[in-house]
Design an enzyme around this catalytic site. Sequence first.
Site, mmCIF file in Angstrom:
data_model
loop_
_atom_site.group_PDB
_atom_site.id
_atom_site.type_symbol
_atom_site.label_atom_id
_atom_site.label_comp_id
_atom_site.label_asym_id
_atom_site.label_seq_id
_atom_site.Cartn_x
_atom_site.Cartn_y
_atom_site.Cartn_z
ATOM 1 N N HIS A 79 -29.102 -20.528 -6.404
ATOM 2 C CA HIS A 79 -29.404 -21.904 -7.437
ATOM 3 C C HIS A 79 -28.595 -22.856 -7.169
ATOM 4 C CE1 HIS A 79 -24.641 -21.889 -7.360
ATOM 5 N NE2 HIS A 79 -24.217 -20.791 -7.756
ATOM 6 N N GLU A 88 -23.711 -13.184 -9.680
ATOM 7 C CA GLU A 88 -23.079 -13.411 -8.662
ATOM 8 C C GLU A 88 -21.996 -11.908 -8.145
ATOM 9 O OE1 GLU A 88 -22.449 -13.554 -5.857
ATOM 10 O OE2 GLU A 88 -21.991 -15.862 -5.404
#
Length: 208
Positions: free
Chosen positions: A14, A85
Amino acid sequence: MNGAELPMIYLARHGETAWSLTGQHTGLTDLPLTPMGESNARKLGDALKSVTFTRVFSSPLRRAWRTCELAGFRSTVEMNHDLVEWDYGEYEGRLTVEIHKERPDWQLFRDGCPGGESPQQVAARADRVVDLVRSVSGNVLLFSSGHFLRMLAARWTGMETIGAKSLMLSTASLSVLGYENRLAQPAIRLWNDTHHLLADNKRMKKAL
């Protein structure tokens, strides 16, 4: 990058967030991208325009799916919770230097996080993603976060999970997992490529 005969797995980390700038551990905290992060996500899309993907998957966390959206894959993306994550538990939002004051020998990929995930738990999620992408007969694109993608690369290649600590990843970077020649031996074909970001970042810094 698209010339190999065997399918390849493209990994997109990201774009920049406020905590990636400060170095704070960002697990499940759902932060937005910074303006630079959004700009870099678009550049990531430019770098991927020449590649055809059979399937595209993203973590449901905002920083990942927004990067995916800005890169131009909103219409084809599938959300996959295994791509989130690492859950840092008590270490969420903290700096590594702060943690080392309490635990000087702490290593994420060996010790995990109190109140969060162990390396074995994250590896199990990565294994499910490996099984998923290997079932696809074509190139796959994944949008996720740094520590999870490092674990994924370790599991793809069969290295020990502790080895992932050496696989550094920048925000909005592009990496490629694939195979060595025609032997179908899992390999890392490209790692932490950020060439697509350089020109845009220079222009943006001048404008600020």
